[in-house]
Design an enzyme around this catalytic site. Structure first.
Site, PDB file in Angstrom:
ATOM      1  CB  ALA A   1      -0.952   0.003   1.180  1.00  0.00           C
ATOM      2  CB  THR A   2       4.257   2.118   1.144  1.00  0.00           C
ATOM      3  OG1 THR A   2       4.004   1.852   2.521  1.00  0.00           O
ATOM      4  CG2 THR A   2       5.201   3.305   1.012  1.00  0.00           C
TER       5      THR A   2
ATOM      6  CG  ASN B   1      -2.941   3.524  10.354  1.00  0.00           C
ATOM      7  OD1 ASN B   1      -3.494   4.549   9.989  1.00  0.00           O
ATOM      8  ND2 ASN B   1      -1.672   3.503  10.702  1.00  0.00           N
TER       9      ASN B   1
ATOM     10  CD  GLN C   1      -5.065  -1.086   9.283  1.00  0.00           C
ATOM     11  OE1 GLN C   1      -5.677  -2.003   9.833  1.00  0.00           O
ATOM     12  NE2 GLN C   1      -3.740  -1.017   9.297  1.00  0.00           N
TER      13      GLN C   1
ATOM     14  CG  HIS D   1       1.493  -6.752   5.367  1.00  0.00           C
ATOM     15  ND1 HIS D   1       1.674  -6.346   6.661  1.00  0.00           N
ATOM     16  CD2 HIS D   1       1.628  -5.638   4.608  1.00  0.00           C
ATOM     17  CE1 HIS D   1       1.939  -5.043   6.673  1.00  0.00           C
ATOM     18  NE2 HIS D   1       1.907  -4.589   5.436  1.00  0.00           N
TER      19      HIS D   1
ATOM     20  CB  THR E   1       9.665  -9.725 -13.288  1.00  0.00           C
ATOM     21  OG1 THR E   1      10.563  -9.407 -14.338  1.00  0.00           O
ATOM     22  CG2 THR E   1       9.209 -11.169 -13.416  1.00  0.00           C
TER      23      THR E   1
ATOM     24  CB  CYS F   1       4.690   2.890   9.836  1.00  0.00           C
ATOM     25  SG  CYS F   1       3.410   1.708   9.473  1.00  0.00           S
TER      26      CYS F   1
HETATM   27  N1  PMP Z   1      -1.973   2.615   4.798  1.00  0.00           N
HETATM   28  C1  PMP Z   1      -2.411   2.186   5.989  1.00  0.00           C
HETATM   29  C2  PMP Z   1      -3.707   2.699   6.528  1.00  0.00           C
HETATM   30  C3  PMP Z   1      -1.672   1.242   6.711  1.00  0.00           C
HETATM   31  O1  PMP Z   1      -2.110   0.808   7.904  1.00  0.00           O
HETATM   32  C4  PMP Z   1      -0.457   0.760   6.173  1.00  0.00           C
HETATM   33  C5  PMP Z   1       0.389  -0.237   6.935  1.00  0.00           C
HETATM   34  N2  PMP Z   1       0.849   0.262   8.183  1.00  0.00           N
HETATM   35  C6  PMP Z   1      -0.047   1.250   4.913  1.00  0.00           C
HETATM   36  C7  PMP Z   1      -0.829   2.174   4.268  1.00  0.00           C
HETATM   37  C8  PMP Z   1       1.218   0.774   4.280  1.00  0.00           C
HETATM   38  O2  PMP Z   1       1.024  -0.524   3.768  1.00  0.00           O
HETATM   39  P1  PMP Z   1       2.227  -1.447   3.312  1.00  0.00           P
HETATM   40  O3  PMP Z   1       2.797  -2.015   4.561  1.00  0.00           O
HETATM   41  O4  PMP Z   1       1.583  -2.492   2.445  1.00  0.00           O
HETATM   42  O5  PMP Z   1       3.184  -0.607   2.547  1.00  0.00           O
END
Ligand code: PMP
Length: 379
Positions: A71-72, A151, A179, A201, A239, A324
């Site tokens: 998601a990042t 989150n 989330q 994940h 890839t 994070c």
């Molecule tokens: N957005 C939210 C709301 C999250 O909770 C997280 C994970 N902490 C992320 C983005 C980032 O996701 P990823 O670990 O897949 O990069």
């Protein structure tokens, strides 16, 4: 150790891991999904089957999904991608102060490059009201980016209503749904959302794989972050990691199948936890009391020193701030501060999150430890 940090990450479901393994070694479908020979085809078929499984969880067309590394990356691709592509139409973006760092930091980065960003301040309960978004619209607004479920505090934003407002104004709407997937019903055939970020994940799939939904009607246009061999409709070269993608597909398939029962179970576990703690003096719930998912509780222990609580709860794994941003001991949650919580009280707040393997016995044990600590340490 009792694991109460599912909002940070979840273990891979054994069924998911078993399925992934087949795509790793010579004995299985290890080929490059883009190869035209016999080794590529089974990998390609598996990637497309996974795309259908993932899309099906939120009722989207599979061809609207772009695989990313998580998601990042999805958030970066959505926001930087729109900013670059539409910059001649306008340079104003709306988001909120309670977003994940992968949204906030992208916005700050864009501000250094001439974009203007409005960071909406939530209510004291962490809610971004649709009217706040509407009031921030400008003629040069090109994008609104908001998360579906927060989150850190688990509150739900009314993204359906906000989507209607953005669509009426012809402004693109990006939603971070990391989330909320698997926890809330999402219907992208009905909700006018242009871009949506997902991660595997948090839903018992592997780390390092995610997706970005890109609406095709009306078509949301993006500039890619990576340039290369042109995979994923030229939006994400590289890839394709077949095993990761297959893992995400299986995780989302299981989530869809098991979601209704699982959510009822989790709600009762969360109730069991909170009902036994809510009457303790100085213990409060951060965030909206009802507009929330059944998996995350952010609690404030006003009368107990953080150091003491942490000592007493050594056998519980929970979050003292978003993982994070963890590491910097003194940095308190930007989400709680945006909601107006004093630094000291934000410092005494903790996130407990529950998941597929959480048991009633674990909840009771956690409650016991907290009650004990509260009894002995309370000032
Ligand atoms: N957005 C939210 C709301 C999250 O909770 C997280 C994970 N902490 C992320 C983005 C980032 O996701 P990823 O670990 O897949 O990069």
């Amino acid at each position: 150790m009792i694991y109460l940090d599912y909002a940070s990450t979840a273990p891979i479901d054994a069924r998911v891991a078993a399925k992934m393994f087949h795509f790793l070694t010579k004995a299985g479908a290890f080929g490059n999904p883009s190869s035209q020979h016999g080794f590529g085809k089974p990998a390609r078929l598996a990637v497309e089957a996974a795309r259908r499984e993932v899309a099906s969880l939120f009722n989207a067309k599979p061809e609207c999904l772009i695989w990313t590394s998580g998601a990042t990356e999805s958030n970066n691709l959505a926001i930087k991608g729109v900013a670059e592509f539409y910059q001649r139409r306008g340079r104003h973006i709306i988001t909120s102060q309670t977003e994940h760092r992968s949204v906030l930091d992208v916005c700050t980065y864009l501000m250094q490059r001439g974009f203007e960003v409005t960071f909406l301040k939530p209510t004291g309960e962490g809610i971004i009201e649709p009217e706040m978004v509407q009031n921030a619209f400008r003629d040069d607004t090109i994008l609104v980016s908001l998360m579906h479920v927060n989150n850190e505090i688990g509150v739900i934003q009314d993204i359906q209503k906000i989507a209607q407002l953005t669509r009426e104004r012809g402004i693109l709407f990006h939603v971070d749904a990391v989330q909320s997937t698997g926890k809330l019903h999402i219907d992208l055939t009905k909700w006018p959302i242009d871009l949506m970020s997902f991660s595997a994940h948090k839903l018992y799939g592997p780390k390092g794989i995610g997706a970005l939904y890109v609406c095709d009607n009306p078509k949301a246009r993006l500039s890619p972050l990576f340039h290369g061999s042109g995979q994923e409709q030229n939006l994400r070269s590289g890839t394709l990691p077949t095993h990761q993608i297959v893992g995400m597909g299986e995780a989302y398939r299981i989530a869809k199948e098991e979601m209704p029962l699982e959510l009822t179970r989790l709600q009762s576990l969360q109730n069991l936890f909170w009902e036994q703690l809510r009457d303790l003096p100085g213990v409060y719930l951060n965030g909206h009391p009802t507009q929330r998912v059944p998996t995350v509780l952010n609690l404030r222990f006003e009368n107990i020193e953080k150091e003491h609580l942490m000592q007493d709860l050594e056998s519980l794994a929970f979050s003292t701030s978003a993982a994070c941003t963890a590491g910097n001991h003194l940095e308190t949650s930007h989400v709680l501060r945006a909601m107006g919580l004093h630094n000291e009280l934000a410092y005494r707040s903790y996130r407990f999150s529950f998941g597929r393997d959480t048991t009633e016995a674990e909840i009771n044990q956690a409650v016991l430890l907290i009650q004990q600590s509260h009894r002995e340490r309370r000032k």
